[in-house]
Every structure is written in C-alpha cells, then in structure tokens.
Design an enzyme around this catalytic site. Structure first.
Site, PDB file in Angstrom:
ATOM      1  N   THR A  29       0.859  -1.185   0.000  1.00 10.09           N
ATOM      2  CA  THR A  29       0.000   0.000   0.000  1.00 10.09           C
ATOM      3  C   THR A  29       0.887   1.224   0.000  1.00 10.09           C
ATOM      4  O   THR A  29       1.768   1.359   0.846  1.00 10.09           O
ATOM      5  CB  THR A  29      -0.888   0.026   1.247  1.00 10.09           C
ATOM      6  OG1 THR A  29      -1.629  -1.181   1.266  1.00 10.09           O
ATOM      7  CG2 THR A  29      -1.834   1.205   1.228  1.00 10.09           C
ATOM      8  N   PHE A  47      -6.613  -6.142  -1.128  1.00  7.62           N
ATOM      9  CA  PHE A  47      -7.724  -5.784  -0.240  1.00  7.62           C
ATOM     10  C   PHE A  47      -8.041  -6.871   0.781  1.00  7.62           C
ATOM     11  O   PHE A  47      -9.061  -6.797   1.462  1.00  7.62           O
ATOM     12  CB  PHE A  47      -8.983  -5.474  -1.064  1.00  7.62           C
ATOM     13  CG  PHE A  47      -8.845  -4.251  -1.926  1.00  7.62           C
ATOM     14  CD1 PHE A  47      -8.960  -2.980  -1.380  1.00  7.62           C
ATOM     15  CD2 PHE A  47      -8.575  -4.357  -3.279  1.00  7.62           C
ATOM     16  CE1 PHE A  47      -8.819  -1.837  -2.157  1.00  7.62           C
ATOM     17  CE2 PHE A  47      -8.427  -3.228  -4.074  1.00  7.62           C
ATOM     18  CZ  PHE A  47      -8.552  -1.964  -3.515  1.00  7.62           C
ATOM     19  N   LEU A  48      -7.204  -7.895   0.879  1.00  4.57           N
ATOM     20  CA  LEU A  48      -7.549  -8.995   1.799  1.00  4.57           C
ATOM     21  C   LEU A  48      -7.541  -8.530   3.255  1.00  4.57           C
ATOM     22  O   LEU A  48      -6.850  -7.585   3.619  1.00  4.57           O
ATOM     23  CB  LEU A  48      -6.560 -10.154   1.637  1.00  4.57           C
ATOM     24  CG  LEU A  48      -5.096  -9.957   2.049  1.00  4.57           C
ATOM     25  CD1 LEU A  48      -4.883 -10.102   3.538  1.00  4.57           C
ATOM     26  CD2 LEU A  48      -4.229 -10.942   1.313  1.00  4.57           C
ATOM     27  N   ALA A  49      -8.344  -9.197   4.063  1.00  5.83           N
ATOM     28  CA  ALA A  49      -8.327  -8.939   5.512  1.00  5.83           C
ATOM     29  C   ALA A  49      -7.712 -10.155   6.201  1.00  5.83           C
ATOM     30  O   ALA A  49      -7.894 -11.297   5.749  1.00  5.83           O
ATOM     31  CB  ALA A  49      -9.746  -8.694   6.021  1.00  5.83           C
ATOM     32  N   CYS A  73      -3.187  -1.760   8.852  1.00  2.00           N
ATOM     33  CA  CYS A  73      -3.554  -0.897   7.721  1.00  2.00           C
ATOM     34  C   CYS A  73      -4.312   0.374   8.066  1.00  2.00           C
ATOM     35  O   CYS A  73      -3.949   1.449   7.602  1.00  2.00           O
ATOM     36  CB  CYS A  73      -4.398  -1.702   6.734  1.00  2.00           C
ATOM     37  SG  CYS A  73      -3.467  -2.982   5.926  1.00  2.00           S
ATOM     38  N   LYS A 108      -2.523   3.464   9.700  1.00  2.00           N
ATOM     39  CA  LYS A 108      -1.400   3.860   8.832  1.00  2.00           C
ATOM     40  C   LYS A 108      -1.920   4.522   7.549  1.00  2.00           C
ATOM     41  O   LYS A 108      -1.437   5.572   7.136  1.00  2.00           O
ATOM     42  CB  LYS A 108      -0.592   2.605   8.496  1.00  2.00           C
ATOM     43  CG  LYS A 108       0.491   2.804   7.481  1.00  2.00           C
ATOM     44  CD  LYS A 108       1.291   1.528   7.298  1.00  2.00           C
ATOM     45  CE  LYS A 108       0.634   0.530   6.381  1.00  2.00           C
ATOM     46  NZ  LYS A 108       0.916   0.666   4.958  1.00  2.00           N
TER      47      LYS A 108
HETATM   48  C1  UDX Z   1      -8.255  -4.343   6.638  1.00  2.00           C
HETATM   49  C2  UDX Z   1      -9.218  -4.286   5.441  1.00  2.00           C
HETATM   50  O1  UDX Z   1     -10.458  -4.908   5.796  1.00  2.00           O
HETATM   51  C3  UDX Z   1      -8.600  -4.965   4.228  1.00  2.00           C
HETATM   52  O2  UDX Z   1      -9.436  -4.807   3.092  1.00  2.00           O
HETATM   53  C4  UDX Z   1      -7.242  -4.328   3.936  1.00  2.00           C
HETATM   54  O3  UDX Z   1      -6.610  -4.983   2.844  1.00  2.00           O
HETATM   55  C5  UDX Z   1      -6.363  -4.401   5.159  1.00  2.00           C
HETATM   56  O4  UDX Z   1      -7.009  -3.778   6.282  1.00  2.00           O
HETATM   57  P1  UDX Z   1      -7.610  -6.170   8.448  1.00  2.00           P
HETATM   58  O5  UDX Z   1      -6.835  -5.076   9.107  1.00  2.00           O
HETATM   59  O6  UDX Z   1      -6.968  -7.488   8.267  1.00  2.00           O
HETATM   60  O7  UDX Z   1      -8.101  -5.708   7.006  1.00  2.00           O
HETATM   61  O8  UDX Z   1      -8.906  -6.433   9.338  1.00  2.00           O
HETATM   62  P2  UDX Z   1     -10.425  -5.969   9.370  1.00  2.00           P
HETATM   63  O9  UDX Z   1     -11.274  -7.176   9.402  1.00  2.00           O
HETATM   64  O10 UDX Z   1     -10.748  -4.962   8.357  1.00  2.00           O
HETATM   65  O11 UDX Z   1     -10.517  -5.336  10.830  1.00  2.00           O
HETATM   66  C6  UDX Z   1      -9.762  -4.166  11.171  1.00  2.00           C
HETATM   67  C7  UDX Z   1     -10.081  -3.747  12.576  1.00  2.00           C
HETATM   68  O12 UDX Z   1     -11.404  -3.223  12.669  1.00  2.00           O
HETATM   69  C8  UDX Z   1     -10.026  -4.882  13.615  1.00  2.00           C
HETATM   70  O13 UDX Z   1      -9.419  -4.392  14.788  1.00  2.00           O
HETATM   71  C9  UDX Z   1     -11.478  -5.226  13.847  1.00  2.00           C
HETATM   72  O14 UDX Z   1     -11.710  -5.782  15.111  1.00  2.00           O
HETATM   73  C10 UDX Z   1     -12.120  -3.863  13.710  1.00  2.00           C
HETATM   74  N1  UDX Z   1     -13.533  -3.907  13.341  1.00  2.00           N
HETATM   75  C11 UDX Z   1     -13.929  -4.419  12.139  1.00  2.00           C
HETATM   76  C12 UDX Z   1     -14.487  -3.390  14.218  1.00  2.00           C
HETATM   77  O15 UDX Z   1     -14.154  -2.918  15.320  1.00  2.00           O
HETATM   78  N2  UDX Z   1     -15.809  -3.411  13.843  1.00  2.00           N
HETATM   79  C13 UDX Z   1     -16.223  -3.903  12.647  1.00  2.00           C
HETATM   80  O16 UDX Z   1     -17.447  -3.875  12.388  1.00  2.00           O
HETATM   81  C14 UDX Z   1     -15.255  -4.439  11.765  1.00  2.00           C
END
Ligand code: UDX
Length: 459
Positions: A115, A150-152, A260, A263
């Site tokens: 990114t 975009f993966l999580a 992500c 940042k």
């Molecule tokens: C994220 C994006 O979803 C992904 O598309 C990108 O490529 C990388 O960043 P990730 O960080 O792996 O992915 O996790 P994600 O499932 O998005 O959760 C991020 C944070 O938000 C976590 O701490 C999660 O607990 C929190 N979260 C998520 C909430 O508090 N509430 C929600 O409804 C969803």
C-alpha cells in the site's frame, strides 16, 4: 502469492526475502511453523510448494528470471524526519525498485502490491527508467502497474480466492492485460477493474479510510447509546438494514487495530495537507482521533467502575490480537487499553490463544512478571502501585482472583465461557467488561456479575 501459485499451476511463483530465517520458516516441512498464522494458508502452501511455488533468498536471480516482479514490502508510518507520524516510510520500496532496476533482464512488469501513497509509482518509474537509459542495459525495459491488495487477516485465503474485485492501475495496456490474464484464471472478468495508476493507489487508501470511518462512526454512536439508554447493536441493525448503508463494519468495539487502517488514514491525512487540503485532512484525522479516544474511554470506565482505582487489583485481559483468528497485534486496541491500566497500577493477567508472551512484552514495552499467587494477597509491586502483567495459558487462571474480566478480542472461545463457574474464582464484587459484544448478558448477570457492554445504555 501462494494463492496465485495455487490457482495458476502454469505460473511459477518465487517469493524472495533477504531474511534467511523467514525463508527457512516458509520452507519448513512442518506447516504449523509458517511465519504467518492464517486459516487455510498451510493447505495452499502444501498444494503448491515445490510444484510452482518456491521460497528463496536468491533475490537477484529471481528478479532476472521474472516476467513480473511484485513489490510487497512493508510501508510503515515514518517515525522521524519529514512527515514523521503520518507519511509512509518508502525506504524499502525504493530499495526494491533499485534492486529490480539492477537485476532485471529483458522486459519486466513491476507491480506495486504494497500500500503506497498516491504517486509513488512515479518514484518507482523514475528509478526504473534511469536503468533503462544506462549504458549497460540496452536490453532492460519496464512497465509499472499498481495492484493493491484488499484482503483482511483471518479471512485472507477466501478473500483472495473470491475477491470482490481485483484492481489493476497502469498505462501500459499490454502489461495490464498480462496481469489481468493471471487473475482471470479464477476471478470473473467483470471483477477485474482497470484504472489509471493514481486512481488505483488512491482507491486502496480510500477503501481503508471508508471502512475505518464506519468503525469510528459506530463507536461514537456506542458512547452516545451508553449515555442515553439506547443499545448500539439495535441501532446498528436498524441502520444496517437500509440497503444504502448495509450491515457490514457496524460492530462497535474497542476501536480498530491492524497494520492498515491507522497507517493508511494518516497517510491520507499527510497527502491532503501536502496537496493544500487542510480541511479534508482534518476530516479524516478525526477518524483516528475517535479511535484512540474510544480506547482511552474504555480504560477510563474500567477504572471508574472499580471504585475509581485499579491500583494493585488483578484484572483478566481476554484477547490481545487486534481481531480474532490472527496472532497479529499491530495497533491492537488491547495495547493502549492495557497500557492505560498498567499506568493506573493494575496487575494484568493476559490471555490470548495465538499471541505469544514475547510479543505482548514488546507491545507493552514491559517484560512479563511471574504470575503472583492469587491467594497470597497483593504483592509488593502491587502495593507500591507498579503495574505488572503476566501471560496465562488458560482462562480460569487468568480469571483467578480478578476483580474484572475485560474482553478485547472476539475469539470464539470467549463466547461460550461458563460464568457460573468463573464467578467463583473472582473477587467480589466483580465485573465483566465486554468490549466485543461476545457474552450472553443474561448468563453473566445470572452468575451475579456486574456487566458493562460496549454501547449498551441503561434503558
Ligand atoms: C483491513 C481491510 O479490511 C482490508 O481490506 C485491507 O486490505 C487491510 O485492512 P484487516 O486489518 O486485516 O483488514 O482487518 P479488518 O477485518 O478490516 O478489521 C480491522 C479492525 O477493525 C479490527 O481491529 C477489527 O476488530 C475492527 N472492526 C472491524 C471493528 O471494530 N468493527 C467492525 O465492524 C469491523
């Protein structure tokens, strides 16, 4: 890259890293030792490793042999110098571009996977075109594409196997077609989006900013629910059924963590200021500020509910990873909340099914203590008001002697705890602070425990 290898047996994928230990771990015959914990990754690696997926430290040879090079290095927030605290540190991207420029042979498509701030491709291109023009490289040419990921975490394999979309940004149609044809082996054509380079780079930052913004929005509403007697779960359901809003990313909690969101937003903020848009910068910065505020707010209310002091009190922290199904603790809400409680002199028993204790010590910048005897009364450190923590392997020993249980990650085992048993291990009056909405309130209350749930006001 492992999924590309898995889906495209005719494409040879070589993952290179200068870190020998990491490559050794990727090559380990024991698949439980892969350097990343991600459900389903071991099976993908097992199917393709040694067939068309290779891990190596031979960086120059792999670049020379490649038709496409994906730059997938870390781009953390700068810690010092110009843009410290907001801009991305691009030193590894630049180093990669220089190495590709030096070692590539023939025509090479260079794909930005990391990114990156908008217009980074310009820097990559400048480095590569200098190599094209150098005297010794009559054979070397490059095309630069942006292909953000975009993966999580936790759902990475299914996100990659059936992505909502694949984004390819660039100007060279032949290069775009070449990369699109790799993805087309398993992704429907209408999900492969083509844009210009800058749109692609900006889309990644914007997608993360929008997702994070939803979380800060629902967390701000959670605080209002607690103050007014509403329930954030009911509000989230009510607004999420509006098809224009949709139900996802409306789960109130201890704030977002992960590598992500923060940042990327800070990067966006930096870009907005750089391009003379201070009001837009302030708008996005507020998303991060609300997130930090939510974490301090939770720590503060734990202290308030425990009669205004946690000094010397044992508290069980359940969950340290930034979300369930990962061992990743980067920007985990548990870090800030635990630190606040340690500053107040708390004694924290920390449990997480995947995070190891050395990682927790690094995150808290405090070495682990040995678990004090729950029956022996407060330790000397506890009486002097010094915060300490220790890791626990099982939930019962975390809870033993505690005044409160604080749930910070939504691990599935925390959903089915037997509160009627756990209550007898705790010091009364005892509290459960559920920052992830995982407990069944009636069970906790029936056990005689006080309960705080994020976003639940008293009607
Ligand atoms: C994220 C994006 O979803 C992904 O598309 C990108 O490529 C990388 O960043 P990730 O960080 O792996 O992915 O996790 P994600 O499932 O998005 O959760 C991020 C944070 O938000 C976590 O701490 C999660 O607990 C929190 N979260 C998520 C909430 O508090 N509430 C929600 O409804 C969803």
């Amino acid at each position: 890259m492992a999924v590309i290898a898995d889906q495209c047996p005719d494409v040879q994928v070589t993952v290179v890293d200068i870190n020998q230990n990491r490559i050794d771990a990727w090559n380990d015959s024991d698949l439980s030792k892969l350097p990343v914990y991600e459900p389903g990754l071991d099976a993908v690696v097992q199917r393709s490793r040694g067939r068309n997926l290779f891990f190596s430290t031979g960086v120059d040879e792999a670049i020379a042999a490649a038709d496409m090079v994906f730059i997938s290095v870390n781009t953390p927030t700068k810690t010092k110098g110009l843009g410290a605290g907001q801009a991305s540190d691009l030193r590894w991207v630049e180093a990669c571009a220089r190495q590709v420029a030096q070692s590539a042979q023939g025509h090479t498509i260079v794909v930005e996977k990391s990114t990156l701030p908008v217009r980074t491709a310009e820097a990559v291109k400048a480095i590569l075109s200098a190599a094209e023009q150098s005297v010794d490289s009559s054979q070397r040419t490059f095309s630069v594409l942006s292909n953000p990921e975009f993966l999580a975490e936790g759902t990475a394999i299914s996100d990659l196997e059936s992505p909502d979309r694949v984004l390819i940004g660039g100007e060279d149609v032949v290069a775009i077609d070449a990369l699109a044809s790799v993805y087309a082996q398993w992704v429907p054509q209408d999900r492969i989006l083509r844009t210009n380079l800058w749109s692609s780079e900006l889309s990644k930052l914007t997608a993360n900013a929008f997702l994070a913004q939803r979380i800060s929005s629902i967390n701000s509403v959670a605080a209002l629910c607690e103050a007014t007697g509403a329930d954030v779960r009911e509000v989230a359901k009510a607004i999420g059924t509006d098809s224009r809003i949709g139900p996802k990313f409306l789960q109130a909690g201890p704030g977002f963590g992960g590598s992500c969101f923060q940042k990327d937003i800070l990067n966006l903020v930096y870009l907005c200021r750089h391009f003379g848009l201070p009001d837009v910068a302030d708008y996005w910065e507020a998303v991060v500020k609300v997130n930090t505020w939510q974490q301090h707010r939770i720590a503060r209310l734990v202290v308030q509910k425990l009669f205004g002091t946690v000094t010397g009190k044992r508290l069980a922290i359940l969950g340290f990873a930034f979300k369930a199904d990962t061992n990743d603790t980067r920007e985990a809400p548990a870090i800030r909340i635990s630190k606040d409680l340690l500053d107040e002199g708390a004694q924290l028993a920390i449990h997480d099914p995947q995070v190891d204790s050395q990682q927790i010590a690094r995150d808290l910048k405090l070495p682990a203590s040995t678990a004090p005897d729950a029956e022996a009364g407060p330790t000397r450190a506890a009486l002097s008001g010094e915060g300490t923590w220790w890791p626990t392997d099982d939930i019962a020993s975390a809870v033993q002697g505690a005044d409160a249980v604080i749930i910070l990650t939504e691990w599935s085992q925390y959903r089915s705890l037997d509160w009627s048993v756990l209550v007898s291990l705790m010091r009364q009056p005892a509290w459960v602070f559920d920052a992830r909405s995982v407990v069944i309130p009636a069970e906790v209350e029936a056990a005689g425990l006080n309960l705080w749930r994020v976003g639940e006001g008293e009607p």
